[in-house]
Design an enzyme around this catalytic site. Structure first.
Site, PDB file in Angstrom:
ATOM      1  N   ASP A  12      55.788  26.088  43.993  1.00 36.74           N
ATOM      2  CA  ASP A  12      55.520  25.083  42.953  1.00 36.74           C
ATOM      3  C   ASP A  12      55.953  23.715  43.473  1.00 36.74           C
ATOM      4  O   ASP A  12      57.099  23.518  43.832  1.00 36.74           O
ATOM      5  CB  ASP A  12      56.306  25.440  41.684  1.00 36.74           C
ATOM      6  CG  ASP A  12      56.364  24.281  40.689  1.00 36.74           C
ATOM      7  OD1 ASP A  12      57.415  24.119  40.024  1.00 36.74           O
ATOM      8  OD2 ASP A  12      55.375  23.530  40.604  1.00 36.74           O
ATOM      9  N   ASP A  16      56.149  22.631  37.311  1.00 40.14           N
ATOM     10  CA  ASP A  16      55.786  23.417  36.114  1.00 40.14           C
ATOM     11  C   ASP A  16      56.118  24.895  36.295  1.00 40.14           C
ATOM     12  O   ASP A  16      55.777  25.713  35.446  1.00 40.14           O
ATOM     13  CB  ASP A  16      54.288  23.237  35.792  1.00 40.14           C
ATOM     14  CG  ASP A  16      53.399  23.800  36.898  1.00 40.14           C
ATOM     15  OD1 ASP A  16      52.165  23.745  36.752  1.00 40.14           O
ATOM     16  OD2 ASP A  16      53.952  24.267  37.924  1.00 40.14           O
ATOM     17  N   ASP A  20      51.135  26.024  43.394  1.00 42.39           N
ATOM     18  CA  ASP A  20      49.938  25.183  43.382  1.00 42.39           C
ATOM     19  C   ASP A  20      49.465  24.871  44.796  1.00 42.39           C
ATOM     20  O   ASP A  20      50.110  25.261  45.774  1.00 42.39           O
ATOM     21  CB  ASP A  20      50.231  23.890  42.608  1.00 42.39           C
ATOM     22  CG  ASP A  20      51.557  23.275  43.050  1.00 42.39           C
ATOM     23  OD1 ASP A  20      52.401  22.990  42.167  1.00 42.39           O
ATOM     24  OD2 ASP A  20      51.748  23.135  44.280  1.00 42.39           O
ATOM     25  N   ASP A  89      38.721  33.389  47.031  1.00 44.22           N
ATOM     26  CA  ASP A  89      38.414  34.600  46.275  1.00 44.22           C
ATOM     27  C   ASP A  89      37.141  34.320  45.481  1.00 44.22           C
ATOM     28  O   ASP A  89      37.073  33.323  44.773  1.00 44.22           O
ATOM     29  CB  ASP A  89      39.576  34.899  45.319  1.00 44.22           C
ATOM     30  CG  ASP A  89      39.819  36.397  45.107  1.00 44.22           C
ATOM     31  OD1 ASP A  89      40.979  36.830  45.234  1.00 44.22           O
ATOM     32  OD2 ASP A  89      38.831  37.106  44.836  1.00 44.22           O
ATOM     33  N   GLU A 245      36.296  43.706  48.471  1.00 46.42           N
ATOM     34  CA  GLU A 245      37.203  44.667  47.830  1.00 46.42           C
ATOM     35  C   GLU A 245      36.305  45.741  47.227  1.00 46.42           C
ATOM     36  O   GLU A 245      35.577  45.479  46.271  1.00 46.42           O
ATOM     37  CB  GLU A 245      38.052  44.033  46.741  1.00 46.42           C
ATOM     38  CG  GLU A 245      39.016  45.037  46.092  1.00 46.42           C
ATOM     39  CD  GLU A 245      39.584  44.588  44.757  1.00 46.42           C
ATOM     40  OE1 GLU A 245      40.697  45.015  44.413  1.00 46.42           O
ATOM     41  OE2 GLU A 245      38.892  43.807  44.058  1.00 46.42           O
ATOM     42  N   HIS A 308      48.342  41.737  45.427  1.00 45.29           N
ATOM     43  CA  HIS A 308      48.835  41.260  44.126  1.00 45.29           C
ATOM     44  C   HIS A 308      48.555  42.246  43.005  1.00 45.29           C
ATOM     45  O   HIS A 308      48.855  41.970  41.838  1.00 45.29           O
ATOM     46  CB  HIS A 308      48.143  39.936  43.794  1.00 45.29           C
ATOM     47  CG  HIS A 308      46.677  40.104  43.658  1.00 45.29           C
ATOM     48  ND1 HIS A 308      45.861  40.488  44.717  1.00 45.29           N
ATOM     49  CD2 HIS A 308      45.862  40.035  42.586  1.00 45.29           C
ATOM     50  CE1 HIS A 308      44.619  40.609  44.298  1.00 45.29           C
ATOM     51  NE2 HIS A 308      44.589  40.348  42.999  1.00 45.29           N
ATOM     52  N   ASP A 309      47.979  43.415  43.346  1.00 45.21           N
ATOM     53  CA  ASP A 309      47.638  44.432  42.340  1.00 45.21           C
ATOM     54  C   ASP A 309      48.499  45.679  42.439  1.00 45.21           C
ATOM     55  O   ASP A 309      48.339  46.599  41.630  1.00 45.21           O
ATOM     56  CB  ASP A 309      46.173  44.879  42.533  1.00 45.21           C
ATOM     57  CG  ASP A 309      45.169  43.829  42.099  1.00 45.21           C
ATOM     58  OD1 ASP A 309      44.034  43.866  42.619  1.00 45.21           O
ATOM     59  OD2 ASP A 309      45.526  42.990  41.263  1.00 45.21           O
TER      60      ASP A 309
HETATM   61  O1  TEU Z   1      41.263  44.319  41.310  1.00 43.70           O
HETATM   62  C1  TEU Z   1      40.514  45.463  41.091  1.00 43.70           C
HETATM   63  C2  TEU Z   1      41.440  46.596  40.886  1.00 43.70           C
HETATM   64  O2  TEU Z   1      41.322  47.612  41.446  1.00 43.70           O
HETATM   65  C3  TEU Z   1      42.579  46.375  40.050  1.00 43.70           C
HETATM   66  O3  TEU Z   1      42.291  45.576  39.042  1.00 43.70           O
HETATM   67  C4  TEU Z   1      43.020  47.621  39.394  1.00 43.70           C
HETATM   68  O4  TEU Z   1      42.015  48.146  38.614  1.00 43.70           O
HETATM   69  C5  TEU Z   1      44.154  47.234  38.523  1.00 43.70           C
HETATM   70  O5  TEU Z   1      45.156  46.740  39.345  1.00 43.70           O
HETATM   71  C6  TEU Z   1      44.580  48.406  37.721  1.00 43.70           C
HETATM   72  O6  TEU Z   1      45.852  48.112  37.183  1.00 43.70           O
HETATM   73  C7  TEU Z   1      40.575  43.097  41.361  1.00 43.70           C
HETATM   74  C8  TEU Z   1      41.622  42.007  41.517  1.00 43.70           C
HETATM   75  O7  TEU Z   1      42.299  42.196  42.723  1.00 43.70           O
HETATM   76  C9  TEU Z   1      42.537  42.110  40.313  1.00 43.70           C
HETATM   77  O8  TEU Z   1      43.635  41.241  40.423  1.00 43.70           O
HETATM   78  C10 TEU Z   1      41.732  41.787  39.072  1.00 43.70           C
HETATM   79  O9  TEU Z   1      42.535  41.999  37.948  1.00 43.70           O
HETATM   80  C11 TEU Z   1      40.505  42.674  38.993  1.00 43.70           C
HETATM   81  O10 TEU Z   1      39.805  42.833  40.219  1.00 43.70           O
HETATM   82  C12 TEU Z   1      39.492  42.063  38.039  1.00 43.70           C
HETATM   83  O11 TEU Z   1      38.969  40.889  38.580  1.00 43.70           O
END
Ligand code: TEU
Length: 495
Positions: A12, A16, A20, A89, A245, A308-309
């Protein structure tokens, strides 16, 4: 090697508490020092942030929380000046429900953009089919105003685009051209396999009705669409790439998404990200991937352990820092393009996010904790971060690890340097080697250049029979054939 930045959590610069673009620009030196080739920025576009940017309301505008187009152009210019490529992305499967396209589409059944999305009558007051959404619940939402249901494979705030409509195809190609004209080097395409759908939207059969479509949707209509998308990128000078992806379960299912070299340049292979801490499972999955991709004329592999997922890999492996070092050694010595997730080079764990502080619809907050850059109270951040700091924040910040030659940060840097100077590591073949139980070992070869990698997933030291004379290229100590518990080594031929 490409480095994923989740902009909200990187740095940041304006106070905020949300990362960024100026924050990214301020840390380009970290990326150059580390030795990355380029970055992938998770979404930075205007968004109501229902899914933190994966719900886009304007594909060609920067959300003010991240800065503005000037900030972006400056970042892109400085990244390129420093030899770093920049991938954005691209979210093709759905938009935000606040996107003008959807606002118009939902305005009336006769709206010009009605069929840019999926609107259907229900069945006896119930949704048109039994599809489930990724964040839970059904994949349809009723619209009182026009008495129809609309489809959303994710949140109701993320209606799915209908890629069978030429207007959608042309407009989303236009989004690609907008950013390619600005000089971006390519895109990470979000759940791109989902844009291919059976126009009859049939019920999911049997047990498939119990799960969402993200991991199973594999409709042939995706491929002509991907060829169209590829032709847009190929119409630009310079290597503009798209990595997709595609969350399908096996490497063999990923191969068709490369097409005949006329669809995706690269496809994420999540098979190691989904693997447990088990050397034989890793060996089997790498071998399976190599075999599957060998069947396609130039399908270049992509490897990733964190994003990040998903909970960070050190957290998934029980928190052991040694395992994170072994995993890094394997990730950065496999054949293909490795993707790092910002913070993994610091060996970060997921933050422990109290229920009240949780904000993500998929409960993925822990892996999105802010990156600590130094050992000051704010760890380099101007404002109080939007999520809690990760554990060990007082000793695992970038500056402190950079000052410690023995740190995991330096291990990542040494592995990346080894990869750059060895044709075997960045372009060579991959061959599994016989190894003791609990050990993953393989050889990389390109012409006369060779490397061997021995990774001990077990806690007990082992004796490794590496035929021939080898010395340590990257590793913690001199090579005498013995490997410590939870340790790994990259070997090069002696002499
Ligand atoms: O992620 C797809 C995906 O596999 C995840 O969303 C998964 O279904 C989820 O983590 C289940 O908890 C992509 C992006 O990487 C994710 O950040 C988005 O939320 C999603 O698509 C929708 O755009």
């Amino acid at each position: 090697m490409l480095y994923q930045i989740y902009p909200r959590s990187f740095l940041d610069s304006d106070g905020d508490g949300v990362g960024d673009l100026e924050g990214v620009r301020a840390r380009l030196d970290h990326l150059r020092w580390l030795g990355v080739d380029g970055v992938w920025l998770s979404p930075i576009y205007r968004s109501p942030m229902a899914d933190f940017g994966y719900d886009v309301s304007d594909h060609c505008a920067i959300d003010p929380v991240f800065g503005d187009m000037e900030d972006f152009d400056r970042l892109l210019g400085e990244a390129h000046a420093g030899g770093l490529r920049v991938l954005l992305d691209w979210v093709p499967n759905h938009t935000s429900d606040r996107h003008p396209w959807f606002v118009e589409s939902r305005s009336s059944r006769e709206a010009a953009k009605r069929d840019w999305y999926f609107w259907r009558d229900g069945r006896d007051g119930k949704p048109p089919n039994n599809w489930r959404a990724a964040f839970g619940g059904r994949a349809w939402t009723w619209d009182d105003a026009t008495d129809q249901w609309y489809l959303h494979l994710f949140l109701p705030e993320q209606p799915d685009l209908n890629w069978a409509h030429p207007g959608v195809v042309e407009s989303m190609h236009g989004v690609l051209r907008f950013w390619l004209d600005r000089g971006v080097d390519g895109f990470r395409a979000d759940v791109v396999h989902l844009i291919g759908k059976d126009p009859t939207l049939p019920d999911q059969p049997g047990a498939l009705a119990e799960i969402d479509l993200v991991g199973v949707q594999d409709h042939p209509s995706a491929h002509p669409l991907l060829r169209g998308i590829r032709s847009v990128l190929d119409s630009y000078a310079g290597d503009r790439v798209m990595v997709g992806e595609v969350n399908l379960g096996t490497p063999a299912q990923l191969v068709p998404y490369y097409g005949a070299g006329d669809e995706l340049h690269m496809v994420f292979n999540f098979s190691l990200l989904w693997a447990s801490w088990d050397a034989s499972q890793w060996a089997q999955r790498i071998a399976e991937s190599e075999a599957a991709l060998a069947s396609s004329h130039d399908a270049w592999p992509v490897w990733v352990l964190s994003n990040h997922d998903t909970p960070r890999h050190r957290t998934r492996y029980g928190g052991d820092a040694g395992r994170a070092r072994v995993a890094a050694t394997v990730l950065l010595t496999l054949r293909g393009t490795p993707f790092l997730y910002a913070g993994e080079e610091l060996g970060l764990l997921d933050a422990d996010v109290p229920e009240a502080a949780r904000v993500d619809p998929g409960r993925r907050d822990g892996c999105r904790a802010p990156i600590p850059w130094d050992d000051t109270a704010g760890h380099g951040w101007r404002g109080e971060p939007w999520l809690p700091w990760p554990p060990e924040v007082d000793e695992r910040d970038a500056a402190s690890l950079r000052a410690d030659e023995g740190s995991i940060l330096h291990l990542y840097r040494r592995l990346l340097a080894a990869r750059r100077r060895s044709a075997a590591l960045h372009a060579g073949t991959w061959k599994l080697l016989d190894a003791p139980a609990g050990v993953l070992a393989y050889e990389r070869e390109a012409g006369s250049d060779k490397r061997q990698v021995w990774a001990n997933f077990g806690e007990e030291p082992v004796l490794c029979r590496a035929d021939g004379q080898w010395v340590v290229d990257v590793g913690s100590r001199e090579w005498d054939g013995r490997l410590g518990g939870t340790d790994a080594v990259v070997l090069r031929p002696a002499g």
